[in-house]
Write a protein that holds these residues in place. Structure first.
Motif, PDB file in Angstrom:
ATOM      1  N   GLN A 135       0.811  -1.208   0.000  1.00 59.58           N
ATOM      2  CA  GLN A 135       0.000   0.000   0.000  1.00 59.58           C
ATOM      3  C   GLN A 135       0.853   1.270   0.000  1.00 59.58           C
ATOM      4  O   GLN A 135       0.399   2.318  -0.465  1.00 59.58           O
ATOM      5  N   LEU A 155       1.375   2.369  -3.461  1.00 58.19           N
ATOM      6  CA  LEU A 155       0.148   2.991  -3.956  1.00 58.19           C
ATOM      7  C   LEU A 155       0.051   4.427  -3.446  1.00 58.19           C
ATOM      8  O   LEU A 155      -0.277   5.359  -4.193  1.00 58.19           O
ATOM      9  N   ARG A 175       2.057   7.177  -5.232  1.00 58.38           N
ATOM     10  CA  ARG A 175       1.633   7.640  -6.553  1.00 58.38           C
ATOM     11  C   ARG A 175       1.167   9.092  -6.500  1.00 58.38           C
ATOM     12  O   ARG A 175       1.186   9.793  -7.508  1.00 58.38           O
ATOM     13  N   TRP A 190      -8.773   2.384  -3.875  1.00 57.22           N
ATOM     14  CA  TRP A 190      -7.578   1.849  -4.527  1.00 57.22           C
ATOM     15  C   TRP A 190      -7.721   1.874  -6.046  1.00 57.22           C
ATOM     16  O   TRP A 190      -6.752   2.131  -6.754  1.00 57.22           O
ATOM     17  N   SER A 205      -4.894   3.856  -8.108  1.00 57.84           N
ATOM     18  CA  SER A 205      -4.013   3.081  -8.989  1.00 57.84           C
ATOM     19  C   SER A 205      -4.177   3.458 -10.448  1.00 57.84           C
ATOM     20  O   SER A 205      -3.305   3.166 -11.270  1.00 57.84           O
TER      21      SER A 205
END
Length: 681
Positions: free
Chosen positions: A424, A427, A430, A500, A504
């Motif tokens: 995570q 993620l 990002r 998510w 993503s």
């Protein structure tokens, strides 16, 4: 003798500081009964042992009863503090570091319903937005009493063996007097002239100096530019600095720029990740140049290169690396030993300060030993015998387990289903503002690489893959997957996507988006920011009475700055009950926990943030083959003792699961799970 600017000694009055690195005053909220007891002393002693020149304790110690602690401050107005201060200073001095303490009266930056329930007192009639208490306007006898309280507290600190004190003059009472924004008084302490506004701090300084004498070190940490219309300007701040230097009563200046009366203002003073590093460094250098005084400063100086520049360029005499030392207390030791590349990075998450401002204690997001020096190690001791350790999952929990196991001397193999480590955290990174979070992963990967940890990426580990390695210990750190159930529905919500999915990039935001945030943590607002930046109309909804409560004060600021100029609304105390499709639209049924009120609203997309559910199939597949059947002895894990449960003597290995593979928590919890388990294996 090293030629490194950071390792040069510095002479402050009679005191020789062994290098140019210090930790500035901060209250980690570790006192017990208002006293700096064993935990508090161990925290500062660890940094002294690792080479820091000066550790500045407290942020700040309260000098008066009507300055009740809002951050679990040290109570410097009690005589019983002296032996505890003596114990702390002795432990720091034992390791060759100097130690000082910051003293303050909080003024309006506190509450009346704490401590002895005395009204807060200030030079202002207006409450501070961050702490909300309407203060009493200080009378002459309040001022005289508080001046005496400062002198008494300073004497106690001297009796406790401190090398000096620092008076806190930003955001607290003394600053409230000398800022034109917060001085509503008439008379000699009123806000009409700089001289009258400075009279109270100068009277405090004189009283302190009279009490402790000329040889004791006394400095100020103060704002020399409030960076707000109507406040102290840079020019006035330089004039204040010159007057302090010319008073003959001040031994050092510790420079601040900005205000701390609101969360956004404080975040500009103490920047978080995604904000500019060292934003006020050059201004601090201007103060040093204008005054010729010993000058200290700290504000997001997280790396050695920036600190070295600050000293080499003559901007500072002592550079504060406070959050950096919460991430890694051994910064100086690693510089001396030529191991700068091994310094655990401060990633600017500011989990430490946000916890304090939410009445918690300071913890580093990825160093679980900080604040736990009495029970958790910063340096890992080798094991008596090497074991085979298999770890499944290369997120923060799995990588911390691998790092600690490898430092113990074990043979470590890590399986990871993804092509890259991070889970995570990758993620999270990002988001450009949160890209520094990847330092949590990169540092551990470097540590593992240096110790020959074997990684098998792009490998979905089955039970047979694990047992084929004949392990002694198996750690399941597989994390979790987004929970797409609605509260107590016992089934997955229809027609929703997860936060998510948006973060993503697997799912693009639609035109009219509901972010339903049941968890109140970062993924909800991260998804909202992505959707808003795409041009979507965004509604962030929560069943709670406040939105995003787990993001906390300082980390919320960048989100608000990113969202408030866009088409985003925030709805509280509303619970998403059901989502149905109506043609190419979604109809959300929305209720509330407070009544039977239910209504419907239409959206193009519903995004759910409701934590994760453990990805635990492998754990249960291995459970009956393990000697402990996955059981953890809670008493042992709490006390930091080895795990010795043997409920299945025929078992082939010990089995443990950690992090989100157990339940949805956060990065710190995952790292702490791993450290306190693996340090004894």
């Amino acid at each position: 003798m090293s030629k490194d600017p950071l390792l040069q000694p510095y002479q402050l009055k009679h005191l020789t500081l062994r290098n140019r690195i210090m930790t500035t005053s901060h209250e980690p909220a570790y006192p017990e009964d208002g006293m700096p007891k064993a935990r508090y002393a161990a925290y500062h002693a660890e940094r002294a042992k690792a080479g820091v020149a000066l550790t500045m304790t407290a942020g700040s110690a309260a000098v008066s009863k009507d300055s009740p602690p809002v951050f679990n401050n040290i109570l410097a107005y009690k005589d019983e503090v002296v032996p505890w201060i003596r114990s702390l200073t002795d432990q720091v001095h034992e390791h060759g570091a100097a130690v000082m303490i910051q003293l303050t009266h909080l003024g309006r930056r506190t509450g009346w319903n704490k401590g002895d329930w005395l009204p807060s007192v200030s030079s202002s009639r207006h409450r501070e937005p961050a702490h909300r208490a309407f203060p009493k306007l200080a009378e002459d006898w309040d001022i005289a009493r508080i001046i005496s309280d400062f002198a008494d507290a300073a004497e106690r600190m001297k009796d406790g063996g401190m090398d000096g004190i620092e008076l806190q003059v930003y955001g607290h009472l003394m600053d409230q007097f000398w800022s034109p924004l917060t001085n509503d008084l008439d008379g000699p302490y009123g806000g009409q002239t700089l001289e009258s506004r400075m009279k109270f701090p100068m009277d405090v300084l004189q009283a302190v100096r009279d009490r402790v004498g000329e040889k004791f070190i006394v400095g100020l940490r103060y704002t020399a530019d409030e960076a707000q219309k109507g406040g102290i300007t840079p020019q006035e701040g330089l004039e204040i600095s010159k007057r302090l230097a010319g008073s003959g009563m001040v031994d050092f200046l510790n420079v601040i720029r900005g205000r701390i009366h609101t969360d956004p203002a404080m975040t500009d003073v103490i920047p978080v990740q995604g904000m500019k590093s060292a934003p006020h460094l050059d201004f601090a250098g201007e103060v040093k140049k204008a005054t010729g005084m010993p000058t200290f400063h700290a504000a997001r100086i997280p790396d050695v290169a920036t600190a070295r520049h600050a000293v080499a360029a003559g901007l500072l005499d002592m550079v504060g690396m406070t959050r950096a030392h919460m991430a890694d207390p051994h910064v100086v030791k690693k510089i001396i030993e030529g191991r700068e590349d091994e310094i655990r990075p401060c990633v600017g998450a500011t989990y430490c300060l946000d916890r304090i401002y939410q009445a918690g204690d300071a913890l580093c997001i990825h160093n679980a030993a900080t604040g736990r020096e009495l029970s958790m190690p910063h340096e890992i001791a080798p094991a008596k015998a090497s074991k085979k350790i298999v770890i499944v999952g290369a997120g923060p929990a799995g990588l911390e387990a691998a790092r600690v196991a490898a430092e113990r001397g074990h043979h470590v193999t890590v399986f990871e289903a993804a092509a890259e480590p991070g889970g995570q955290v990758r993620l999270t990174a990002r988001n450009p503002r949160r890209a520094e979070m990847i330092g949590i992963i990169d540092w551990r990967m470097a540590q593992c690489a240096a110790r020959d940890v074997e990684f098998r990426f792009s490998t979905w580990a089955e039970a047979a893959d694990v047992t084929a390695l004949n392990p002694d210990v198996v750690i399941v750190a597989t994390g979790g997957l987004p929970n797409t159930e609605l509260f107590e529905t016992r089934g997955e919500a229809s027609h929703v996507v997860s936060a998510w999915d948006i973060i993503s990039g697997d799912v693009k935001p639609a035109a009219n988006v509901l972010i339903y945030d049941e968890s109140g943590d970062h993924p909800g607002l991260m998804a909202a920011e992505i959707a808003a930046n795409s041009g979507a109309r965004v509604e962030v909804m929560t069943p709670d009475r406040t939105f995003a409560p787990d993001i906390m004060a300082m980390n919320l600021v960048p989100y608000m700055r990113a969202l408030q100029d866009k088409d985003v609304t925030f709805t509280v105390t509303r619970r998403l009950l059901e989502v149905a499709r109506s043609g190419n639209k979604l109809t959300a049924s929305i209720g509330t926990d407070y009544s039977g009120h239910v209504y419907e609203a239409g959206y193009d997309q519903v995004v759910l943030n409701y934590g994760t559910l453990p990805l635990d199939d492998l754990y249960f597949d291995l459970k009956e083959q393990s000697s402990n059947r996955g059981e953890i002895e809670q008493g042992a894990i709490i006390a930091g003792r080895p795990q010795k449960i043997l409920c299945n003597p025929q078992g082939q290995f010990q089995l443990f699961r950690i992090g989100d593979a157990v339940s949805a928590r956060n990065t710190h919890a995952a790292v702490y799970d791993a450290l306190r388990l693996m340090k004894d294996i």
